[in-house]
Scaffold this motif. Structure first.
Motif, PDB file in Angstrom:
ATOM      1  N   PRO A 345       0.866  -1.320  -0.104  1.00 19.32           N
ATOM      2  CA  PRO A 345       0.339   0.028   0.277  1.00 19.32           C
ATOM      3  C   PRO A 345       0.708   1.510  -0.006  1.00 19.32           C
ATOM      4  CG  PRO A 345      -1.078  -2.065   1.761  1.00 19.32           C
ATOM      5  CD  PRO A 345       0.516  -1.520   0.963  1.00 19.32           C
ATOM      6  N   LYS A 346       2.084   1.144   0.427  1.00 18.94           N
ATOM      7  CA  LYS A 346       2.938   2.408   0.531  1.00 18.94           C
ATOM      8  C   LYS A 346       3.515   2.669  -0.510  1.00 18.94           C
ATOM      9  CE  LYS A 346       4.473   2.855   5.817  1.00 18.94           C
ATOM     10  NZ  LYS A 346       3.465   3.195   5.859  1.00 18.94           N
ATOM     11  N   LEU A 347       3.918   1.425  -1.729  1.00 23.23           N
ATOM     12  CA  LEU A 347       4.207   2.018  -2.821  1.00 23.23           C
ATOM     13  C   LEU A 347       3.442   2.647  -3.365  1.00 23.23           C
ATOM     14  CD1 LEU A 347       6.665  -1.686  -3.128  1.00 23.23           C
ATOM     15  CD2 LEU A 347       7.152   0.633  -2.918  1.00 23.23           C
ATOM     16  N   LEU A 348       2.055   1.570  -4.199  1.00 21.85           N
ATOM     17  CA  LEU A 348       1.063   2.378  -4.106  1.00 21.85           C
ATOM     18  C   LEU A 348       1.012   4.205  -3.844  1.00 21.85           C
ATOM     19  CD1 LEU A 348      -1.507  -0.449  -4.360  1.00 21.85           C
ATOM     20  CD2 LEU A 348      -0.421   0.174  -6.193  1.00 21.85           C
ATOM     21  N   GLY A 349       0.268   4.628  -3.002  1.00 19.03           N
ATOM     22  CA  GLY A 349       0.696   5.555  -2.730  1.00 19.03           C
ATOM     23  C   GLY A 349       1.695   6.471  -3.211  1.00 19.03           C
ATOM     24  N   GLN A 350       2.918   6.019  -2.461  1.00 23.30           N
ATOM     25  CA  GLN A 350       4.046   7.353  -2.905  1.00 23.30           C
ATOM     26  C   GLN A 350       3.921   7.057  -4.200  1.00 23.30           C
ATOM     27  OE1 GLN A 350       3.993   8.337  -0.232  1.00 23.30           O
ATOM     28  NE2 GLN A 350       6.197   8.618   0.639  1.00 23.30           N
ATOM     29  N   ARG A 351       3.897   6.198  -5.485  1.00 26.51           N
ATOM     30  CA  ARG A 351       3.958   6.066  -6.294  1.00 26.51           C
ATOM     31  C   ARG A 351       2.839   7.548  -7.620  1.00 26.51           C
ATOM     32  NH1 ARG A 351       2.978   1.008 -10.586  1.00 26.51           N
ATOM     33  NH2 ARG A 351       1.059   1.157  -9.335  1.00 26.51           N
ATOM     34  N   SER A 352       1.993   7.366  -6.324  1.00 24.73           N
ATOM     35  CA  SER A 352       0.825   7.981  -7.416  1.00 24.73           C
ATOM     36  C   SER A 352       0.906   9.528  -7.004  1.00 24.73           C
ATOM     37  CB  SER A 352      -0.385   7.586  -6.848  1.00 24.73           C
ATOM     38  OG  SER A 352      -1.917   8.603  -6.956  1.00 24.73           O
ATOM     39  N   THR A 381       2.201  14.791   3.320  1.00 25.69           N
ATOM     40  CA  THR A 381       2.222  16.931   3.672  1.00 25.69           C
ATOM     41  C   THR A 381       3.996  17.262   3.368  1.00 25.69           C
ATOM     42  OG1 THR A 381       0.638  16.054   5.508  1.00 25.69           O
ATOM     43  CG2 THR A 381       2.164  18.413   5.418  1.00 25.69           C
ATOM     44  N   SER A 382       4.728  15.967   4.126  1.00 27.07           N
ATOM     45  CA  SER A 382       5.697  16.710   3.700  1.00 27.07           C
ATOM     46  C   SER A 382       6.723  16.969   1.885  1.00 27.07           C
ATOM     47  CB  SER A 382       7.052  16.282   4.713  1.00 27.07           C
ATOM     48  OG  SER A 382       8.365  16.718   4.727  1.00 27.07           O
ATOM     49  N   MET A 383       6.842  15.953   2.148  1.00 26.70           N
ATOM     50  CA  MET A 383       6.635  15.571   0.026  1.00 26.70           C
ATOM     51  C   MET A 383       5.856  16.998  -0.671  1.00 26.70           C
ATOM     52  SD  MET A 383       6.690  11.721  -0.139  1.00 26.70           S
ATOM     53  CE  MET A 383       7.291  11.896  -1.781  1.00 26.70           C
ATOM     54  N   VAL A 384       4.924  17.019   0.304  1.00 28.54           N
ATOM     55  CA  VAL A 384       3.627  17.943  -1.250  1.00 28.54           C
ATOM     56  C   VAL A 384       4.491  19.335  -0.788  1.00 28.54           C
ATOM     57  CG1 VAL A 384       1.359  19.331  -1.280  1.00 28.54           C
ATOM     58  CG2 VAL A 384       1.665  16.686  -0.951  1.00 28.54           C
ATOM     59  N   LYS A 385       4.813  19.635   0.030  1.00 26.99           N
ATOM     60  CA  LYS A 385       5.457  21.160   0.435  1.00 26.99           C
ATOM     61  C   LYS A 385       6.671  20.811  -0.097  1.00 26.99           C
ATOM     62  CE  LYS A 385       3.346  21.821   5.001  1.00 26.99           C
ATOM     63  NZ  LYS A 385       3.885  21.935   6.783  1.00 26.99           N
ATOM     64  N   HIS A 386       7.929  20.144  -0.257  1.00 28.02           N
ATOM     65  CA  HIS A 386       9.154  19.961  -0.825  1.00 28.02           C
ATOM     66  C   HIS A 386       8.560  20.478  -2.216  1.00 28.02           C
ATOM     67  CE1 HIS A 386      10.887  19.268   2.818  1.00 28.02           C
ATOM     68  NE2 HIS A 386      11.592  19.122   2.911  1.00 28.02           N
ATOM     69  N   ALA A 387       7.393  19.583  -2.255  1.00 29.58           N
ATOM     70  CA  ALA A 387       7.497  20.197  -4.863  1.00 29.58           C
ATOM     71  C   ALA A 387       6.958  20.890  -4.593  1.00 29.58           C
ATOM     72  CB  ALA A 387       6.052  18.562  -4.763  1.00 29.58           C
ATOM     73  N   ASP A 388       6.142  21.726  -3.949  1.00 29.67           N
ATOM     74  CA  ASP A 388       5.191  22.745  -4.167  1.00 29.67           C
ATOM     75  C   ASP A 388       6.597  24.184  -4.082  1.00 29.67           C
ATOM     76  OD1 ASP A 388       2.682  22.075  -3.994  1.00 29.67           O
ATOM     77  OD2 ASP A 388       2.036  22.481  -2.507  1.00 29.67           O
ATOM     78  N   PHE A 389       7.433  23.891  -3.429  1.00 36.13           N
ATOM     79  CA  PHE A 389       8.329  24.965  -3.017  1.00 36.13           C
ATOM     80  C   PHE A 389       9.488  25.009  -4.841  1.00 36.13           C
ATOM     81  CE2 PHE A 389      12.996  25.766  -2.687  1.00 36.13           C
ATOM     82  CZ  PHE A 389      12.832  26.720  -2.714  1.00 36.13           C
ATOM     83  N   PHE A 412      14.193  15.703  -0.495  1.00 36.40           N
ATOM     84  CA  PHE A 412      12.430  15.661   0.413  1.00 36.40           C
ATOM     85  C   PHE A 412      12.933  15.178   2.059  1.00 36.40           C
ATOM     86  CE2 PHE A 412      10.950  14.233  -3.408  1.00 36.40           C
ATOM     87  CZ  PHE A 412      10.038  14.306  -3.602  1.00 36.40           C
ATOM     88  N   THR A 413      14.064  14.558   2.349  1.00 32.73           N
ATOM     89  CA  THR A 413      14.407  14.940   3.999  1.00 32.73           C
ATOM     90  C   THR A 413      15.104  16.043   4.530  1.00 32.73           C
ATOM     91  OG1 THR A 413      16.625  13.787   3.005  1.00 32.73           O
ATOM     92  CG2 THR A 413      14.517  11.876   2.897  1.00 32.73           C
ATOM     93  N   TYR A 414      15.483  16.618   3.380  1.00 40.34           N
ATOM     94  CA  TYR A 414      16.260  18.191   4.410  1.00 40.34           C
ATOM     95  C   TYR A 414      15.319  19.349   4.541  1.00 40.34           C
ATOM     96  CZ  TYR A 414      20.388  16.397   2.320  1.00 40.34           C
ATOM     97  OH  TYR A 414      21.708  15.352   1.829  1.00 40.34           O
ATOM     98  N   GLY A 415      14.836  19.332   5.502  1.00 38.63           N
ATOM     99  CA  GLY A 415      14.625  20.595   5.884  1.00 38.63           C
ATOM    100  C   GLY A 415      14.634  22.253   4.947  1.00 38.63           C
ATOM    101  N   LEU A 416      12.808  22.336   4.838  1.00 35.27           N
ATOM    102  CA  LEU A 416      12.757  23.106   4.091  1.00 35.27           C
ATOM    103  C   LEU A 416      13.547  24.461   3.972  1.00 35.27           C
ATOM    104  CD1 LEU A 416      11.532  23.874   1.408  1.00 35.27           C
ATOM    105  CD2 LEU A 416       9.110  23.798   2.143  1.00 35.27           C
TER     106      LEU A 416
END
Length: 493
Positions: A345-352, A381-389, A412-416
């Motif tokens: 389920p995690k693979l499916l979610g992250q790929r999407s 949530t963190s990934m979306v914020k990084h991508a939006d930046f 995605f693991t570095y502090g924004l």
């Protein structure tokens, strides 16, 4: 004067009938008896006369002889016996009556338990209190410890434990060791059998054995709280063989205490059924045995991942999501948790999610996981914020395609706010065009050095280096990692 009793009187010299002596009457016995006194042949000449009297026993007549001394003729021999009540012949109830009483008392206790919702079916043959009051005391004590009726039904044999003889001594001992009272409820839910144990015979030897495995005294109570079942193990059984096997594959002897403190469940694992198959499977996957030993030292809980139930299905899922088979050893070594979580389920979610950020090909997602397997556990949530930046904040690489993320998913693991934005501003002022790896994959000191460059060298534009398996097998420093610390994956939450 000595009186001896025998079967009869031989050669009586003188027999007198004394009709005034009281009769001996017995209400119970039906026997007719004759008491005969035998005297020496010359006794009649020196001691007086022999008197015979009749006794009526239950309506029958018997004979008795008596001797009166010539010096005390005025004294009359009176023989009497108190009347005995028939019931006094058996001061205790019969075994049959006692058995009936026990059955009746047990029935009352069973009925009391049923009213409370406790099913007593498993209690047959178990020694229980004979009164409802004592049983009520036991149940109240268990309730005060936080156990519910459901808990008691899960292990009804706990009702066979005496409060004073069993429960209090065991709990006092655990408290003195340092086991927190706040954990007693969960402790007893997991291992109620401890209440049957003897402190001296059962518990103290196990604690001493754990200390001999280099578990620090202050860590013993935490070990027991995590894995109370260890108190029921035999010293020379599973515990000793599991530790010996780990040392045999390369786990440092000085690390054993820390390993067991982090994950004491190892003490209950059978080598042949659990530990050895797990190690051999990873070894067959391509991870060197010494590297597996290092992984166990750092994250011993991986031994608890079910090989058939979790590990093998998860690796199959990685292949299904376009991860190359040759990369599986590196993925497991980098992020061992990936073989223990509910992965598909995690693979499916992250790929999407990543596909919603960039135009991602199926094989590209496999590459992302190979480079940073931790991505499967990153917060959305963190990934979306990084991508939006990247999309809307004027990132210096906006001319480059965002698939730079595929090459460096660790972004995605570095502090924004703490790292990414400050460095981006500096690079933008310099007018540099760089990769995410060049921007982030270095220390602050190294980054300052890079800012002094006139141009960015091509080799420094390369992505982060791939994981080196040999790094796991490098010689240790003199410092031991055995001090107990909880591992945390909060950065991936």
């Amino acid at each position: 004067m000595k009186i001896r009793s025998c079967v009869g009187i031989t050669k009586p010299s003188l027999l007198l009938v004394h009709s005034e002596l009281p009769a001996l009457t017995f209400h119970k016995t039906k026997l007719t008896w004759t008491s005969t006194l035998r005297f020496p042949s010359n006794y009649e000449r020196t001691s007086g006369s022999v008197t015979r009297f009749h006794c009526n026993v239950a309506g029958r007549t018997g004979a008795s002889t008596s001797v009166s001394s010539s010096s005390s003729k005025s004294n009359t021999v009176h023989l009497s016996r108190k009347q005995v009540k028939p019931s006094s012949l058996y001061s205790r109830p019969s075994l049959s009556n006692m058995k009936k009483e026990r059955i009746a008392n047990r029935a009352k206790v069973y009925e009391f338990l049923r009213v409370l919702g406790i099913i007593p079916d498993e209690l047959d043959g178990l020694e229980l209190p004979v009164t409802v009051e004592v049983m009520q005391e036991r149940i109240d004590f268990l309730h005060n410890l936080g156990l519910t009726i459901e808990d008691i039904n899960n292990y009804p044999l706990v009702l066979g434990c005496s409060v004073k003889k069993n429960m209090i001594p065991v709990l006092d001992y655990l408290g003195k060791l340092g086991v927190r009272k706040s954990t007693f409820t969960e402790f007893l839910r997991r291992y109620p059998q401890v209440l049957h144990a003897s402190v001296v015979v059962d518990l103290a030897p196990v604690v001493k054995y754990l200390q001999g495995l280099d578990i620090k005294p202050n860590d013993i109570p935490r070990v027991l709280e995590k894995y109370p079942e260890v108190l029921g193990f035999k010293l020379e059984g599973t515990m000793s063989t599991s530790v010996a096997y780990l040392v045999g594959i390369g786990v440092s002897r000085r690390e054993v205490g820390g390993v067991l403190t982090k994950y004491p469940e190892i003490l209950g694992m059978r080598v042949g059924r659990v530990i050895k198959p797990f190690v051999e499977y990873l070894e067959g996957l391509g991870i060197p045995r010494l590297a597996i030993a290092r992984l166990i030292e750092k994250r011993p809980h991986i031994l608890g991942f079910g090989l058939e139930e979790r590990v093998k299905p998860n690796l199959a899922s990685l292949l299904e999501f376009n991860v190359r088979k040759a990369s599986l050893p590196s993925i497991v070594a980098q992020y061992p948790e990936i073989i223990g979580i509910d992965l598909k389920p995690k693979l499916l979610g992250q790929r999407s999610l990543i596909q919603s950020i960039i135009d991602l090909e199926p094989e590209d997602f496999g590459t992302v996981v190979e480079k940073m397997p931790q991505i499967v556990s990153l917060s959305n949530t963190s990934m979306v914020k990084h991508a939006d930046f990247l999309k809307g904040c004027g990132f210096s690489l906006q001319q480059r395609p965002l698939d730079d993320l595929v090459a460096f998913p660790a972004f995605f693991t570095y502090g924004l706010e703490s790292t990414i934005k400050p460095r981006d501003k500096i690079v933008a002022k310099k007018g540099f065009k760089c990769s995410l790896s060049w921007l982030l994959n270095c220390s602050d000191e190294k980054f300052k050095d890079r800012l002094n460059y006139d141009t960015i060298e091509m080799e420094e534009m390369e992505t982060m280096p791939s994981f080196d398996m040999n790094s796991l097998m490098e010689p240790r420093s003199d410092e031991s990692d055995s001090d107990y610390e909880e591992d945390s994956d909060d950065e991936y939450a």
